[in-house]
Design a protein around this motif. Structure first.
Motif, PDB file in Angstrom:
ATOM      1  N   PHE A 232       1.080  -1.365   0.047  1.00 52.57           N
ATOM      2  CA  PHE A 232       0.413   0.415   0.086  1.00 52.57           C
ATOM      3  C   PHE A 232       0.727   1.203   0.009  1.00 52.57           C
ATOM      4  O   PHE A 232       0.789   2.353  -0.619  1.00 52.57           O
ATOM      5  CB  PHE A 232      -1.108   0.271   1.134  1.00 52.57           C
ATOM      6  CG  PHE A 232      -1.938   0.714   0.806  1.00 52.57           C
ATOM      7  CD1 PHE A 232      -2.991   1.264   0.526  1.00 52.57           C
ATOM      8  CD2 PHE A 232      -2.104   1.847   1.739  1.00 52.57           C
ATOM      9  CE1 PHE A 232      -4.104   2.156   0.558  1.00 52.57           C
ATOM     10  CE2 PHE A 232      -2.932   3.088   2.229  1.00 52.57           C
ATOM     11  CZ  PHE A 232      -3.619   3.340   1.440  1.00 52.57           C
ATOM     12  N   ILE A 233       1.632   1.099   0.467  1.00 50.54           N
ATOM     13  CA  ILE A 233       2.998   1.995   1.006  1.00 50.54           C
ATOM     14  C   ILE A 233       3.259   2.672  -1.110  1.00 50.54           C
ATOM     15  O   ILE A 233       3.215   4.163  -0.816  1.00 50.54           O
ATOM     16  CB  ILE A 233       4.076   1.721   1.222  1.00 50.54           C
ATOM     17  CG1 ILE A 233       3.639   2.067   3.274  1.00 50.54           C
ATOM     18  CG2 ILE A 233       5.254   3.385   0.895  1.00 50.54           C
ATOM     19  CD1 ILE A 233       4.628   1.491   3.838  1.00 50.54           C
ATOM     20  N   ALA A 234       3.730   1.328  -1.118  1.00 48.84           N
ATOM     21  CA  ALA A 234       3.928   1.503  -3.291  1.00 48.84           C
ATOM     22  C   ALA A 234       2.777   1.915  -3.915  1.00 48.84           C
ATOM     23  O   ALA A 234       3.567   3.421  -4.186  1.00 48.84           O
ATOM     24  CB  ALA A 234       4.541   0.228  -3.364  1.00 48.84           C
ATOM     25  N   ILE A 235       1.675   1.573  -3.523  1.00 51.39           N
ATOM     26  CA  ILE A 235       0.546   1.852  -4.250  1.00 51.39           C
ATOM     27  C   ILE A 235       0.979   3.849  -3.431  1.00 51.39           C
ATOM     28  O   ILE A 235       0.424   4.910  -4.844  1.00 51.39           O
ATOM     29  CB  ILE A 235      -0.566   1.286  -3.850  1.00 51.39           C
ATOM     30  CG1 ILE A 235      -0.331  -0.334  -4.123  1.00 51.39           C
ATOM     31  CG2 ILE A 235      -2.074   2.498  -4.716  1.00 51.39           C
ATOM     32  CD1 ILE A 235      -1.723  -0.295  -4.258  1.00 51.39           C
ATOM     33  N   MET A 236       0.708   4.209  -2.586  1.00 50.25           N
ATOM     34  CA  MET A 236       0.427   5.430  -2.530  1.00 50.25           C
ATOM     35  C   MET A 236       1.928   7.056  -3.057  1.00 50.25           C
ATOM     36  O   MET A 236       1.141   8.039  -2.863  1.00 50.25           O
ATOM     37  CB  MET A 236       0.366   5.863  -0.691  1.00 50.25           C
ATOM     38  CG  MET A 236      -1.288   5.143  -0.362  1.00 50.25           C
ATOM     39  SD  MET A 236      -2.483   5.892  -0.994  1.00 50.25           S
ATOM     40  CE  MET A 236      -2.121   7.348  -0.823  1.00 50.25           C
ATOM     41  N   VAL A 237       2.250   6.013  -2.996  1.00 49.10           N
ATOM     42  CA  VAL A 237       3.980   6.829  -3.733  1.00 49.10           C
ATOM     43  C   VAL A 237       3.685   7.022  -5.303  1.00 49.10           C
ATOM     44  O   VAL A 237       4.059   7.773  -5.532  1.00 49.10           O
ATOM     45  CB  VAL A 237       5.420   6.143  -3.363  1.00 49.10           C
ATOM     46  CG1 VAL A 237       6.137   6.646  -4.360  1.00 49.10           C
ATOM     47  CG2 VAL A 237       5.546   5.736  -2.193  1.00 49.10           C
ATOM     48  N   PHE A 241       3.344  11.221  -6.629  1.00 50.94           N
ATOM     49  CA  PHE A 241       3.721  11.057  -7.830  1.00 50.94           C
ATOM     50  C   PHE A 241       2.641  12.030  -8.912  1.00 50.94           C
ATOM     51  O   PHE A 241       2.771  12.691  -9.774  1.00 50.94           O
ATOM     52  CB  PHE A 241       4.951  10.599  -8.554  1.00 50.94           C
ATOM     53  CG  PHE A 241       5.849  10.543  -7.768  1.00 50.94           C
ATOM     54  CD1 PHE A 241       7.022  10.876  -7.961  1.00 50.94           C
ATOM     55  CD2 PHE A 241       6.305   9.629  -6.318  1.00 50.94           C
ATOM     56  CE1 PHE A 241       8.000  11.570  -7.287  1.00 50.94           C
ATOM     57  CE2 PHE A 241       7.394   9.365  -6.219  1.00 50.94           C
ATOM     58  CZ  PHE A 241       8.559  10.166  -6.605  1.00 50.94           C
ATOM     59  N   ALA A 242       1.362  11.203  -8.769  1.00 51.33           N
ATOM     60  CA  ALA A 242       0.799  11.373  -9.759  1.00 51.33           C
ATOM     61  C   ALA A 242       0.107  12.824  -9.295  1.00 51.33           C
ATOM     62  O   ALA A 242      -0.629  14.360  -9.639  1.00 51.33           O
ATOM     63  CB  ALA A 242      -0.690  10.922  -9.898  1.00 51.33           C
TER      64      ALA A 242
END
Length: 428
Positions: A232-237, A241-242
């Motif tokens: 989930f941390i990777a998805i939020m990163v 950026f978006a």
């Protein structure tokens, strides 16, 4: 959503903030009368959007949408400050201890629901304008994460982003709404407002990124895979950026808006405002029927109009053709010389210079006295068929013997003479 729709109707109908609708041709005609037509046209075009597919009509940018967005953000900011001040333990549990049960806090759920409803309204309310892809992606991500929070997903990243870059940026959208509605009356104030908005937006961008970095390192170092999974941390990163890309685009726009000359924004004048927004349904229907009849009559007249096409005369080209007449001598005519062959014969003899012809004639006369008679015209620049030397080469042996005697003569020229003599023998 109901409050947003109500505020829009009140502002546009009751407060005279209805958008102006004009023809695209009118913008061109008005710009021609100005000292700098291109600058005037660009300024008015940036404050309008295309209303139809063909681009014949343009509508003023809706300042009411920016004002309503600023009001919504101001309300969220006040609610956030009240929540943080009244429940400091919730703030520490949510951002520092990263407790997942803080998601079900009632004010927090209401704020998430309001964000979901607002972005759905903004996309539909701005129906006359085409939103950029970066703006659409920003709104979709925000609405999707708000819906996930309502379903119980714990996301302190989205909470901090909503507090900084959503609730705290209401001054920026107030200035954007002022630009779309009143910038022609107060151009200097508008430029100063965008200068302030530019630096203010940089400040809240730094504040947002600082908080996001703190939450990421806090989760990885002290709460690894507890309430926030590493995936989930990777998805939020990726989402951060978006968001950051769209925020940087807005930052560039604020910098550009601070330099525009809003004195040329004639599209914002109240006398040019369309009255159709305040008319009733029957009147609008009658106007649309009349417009359709006018368009139909114009198209029919254009279809039935007889057009005369004037054909231009064909282009003529003058060619200068030089015809060289070949007049054979009487002796050649009696022998039945072919004109085409004679042209080839003369063309090949042109490779010999006058000195070479004279030298060949001289040498052959020395080898065969009495066979060739010297001609006075041998040294003449124009050598005719009668003046050409008659080389007595009737066999390959004689040809080789003769060629061996001339070391200072071009061998290729001698071969050409021999070939011509053979052709003469065939014709005879």
């Amino acid at each position: 959503m109901f409050c947003c729709w109500a505020l829009q109707e009140i502002m546009e109908r009751g407060m005279g903030m209805a958008p102006n609708i004009t023809r695209a041709a009118s913008l061109h005609s008005q710009s021609r009368t100005e000292s700098n037509p291109m600058k005037h046209y660009r300024m008015n075009k940036m404050l309008t959007k295309s209303l139809d597919i063909d681009g014949r009509f343009r509508i003023q940018t809706r300042g009411t949408i920016y004002f309503i967005k600023a009001i919504h953000q101001l309300v969220l900011f006040i609610v956030s400050i009240c929540v943080f001040a009244s429940s400091p333990e919730w703030f520490t549990d949510h951002f520092i201890h990263l407790r997942a049960d803080t998601t079900f806090y009632a004010p927090y759920m209401h704020v998430s629901a309001s964000l979901l409803g607002y972005y759905a309204w903004e996309v539909t309310a701005n129906r006359y304008g085409r939103l950029a892809w970066s703006v659409l992606v920003h709104h979709w991500i925000t609405a999707a994460i708000s819906a996930a929070i309502l379903l119980g997903r714990f996301s302190p990243f989205a909470t901090w982003y909503g507090f900084t870059l959503v609730s705290m940026c209401f001054p920026v959208f107030i200035v954007l709404g002022f630009r779309a509605q009143f910038s022609n009356k107060y151009p200097n104030f508008t430029r100063r407002g965008f200068t302030f908005s530019f630096y203010y937006w940089i400040a809240i961008l730094v504040l947002n990124l600082s908080g996001q970095v703190f939450i990421i390192f806090n989760s990885l170092l002290y709460h690894y895979n507890e309430s926030i999974h590493i995936g989930f941390i990777a998805i939020m990163v990726v989402c951060i950026f978006a968001w950051l890309y769209d925020d940087l685009q807005l930052l560039k726009a604020l910098r550009s808006f601070s330099t525009h000359e809003y004195e040329d924004a004639d599209i914002l004048n109240s006398e040019n405002r369309s009255l159709s927004r305040n008319l009733g349904g029957r009147t609008l229907f009658a106007m649309s029927v009349l417009h359709d009849v006018e368009e139909t009559g114009t198209s029919a007249h254009a279809h039935n109009k007889t057009t005369t096409t004037t054909l231009s005369p064909p282009k003529t080209h003058n060619y200068n053709v030089t015809i060289t007449a070949y007049a054979p001598t009487s002796g050649a005519a009696e022998q039945g010389y072919d004109n085409e062959h004679e042209e080839a014969q003369l063309e090949k003899r042109e490779s010999l210079s006058n000195d070479d012809v004279h030298e060949i004639h001289k040498e052959l006369q020395m080898d065969n006295p009495g066979t060739l008679q010297p001609s006075a015209s041998t040294s003449s620049p124009d050598v005719t068929d009668d003046d050409a030397p008659d080389v007595g080469l009737n066999s390959p042996t004689d040809e080789a013997a003769t060629l061996a005697k001339f070391d200072n003569v071009n061998l290729q020229d001698l071969k050409d003479v021999a070939e011509l003599q053979k052709d003469d023998d065939r014709i005879e």
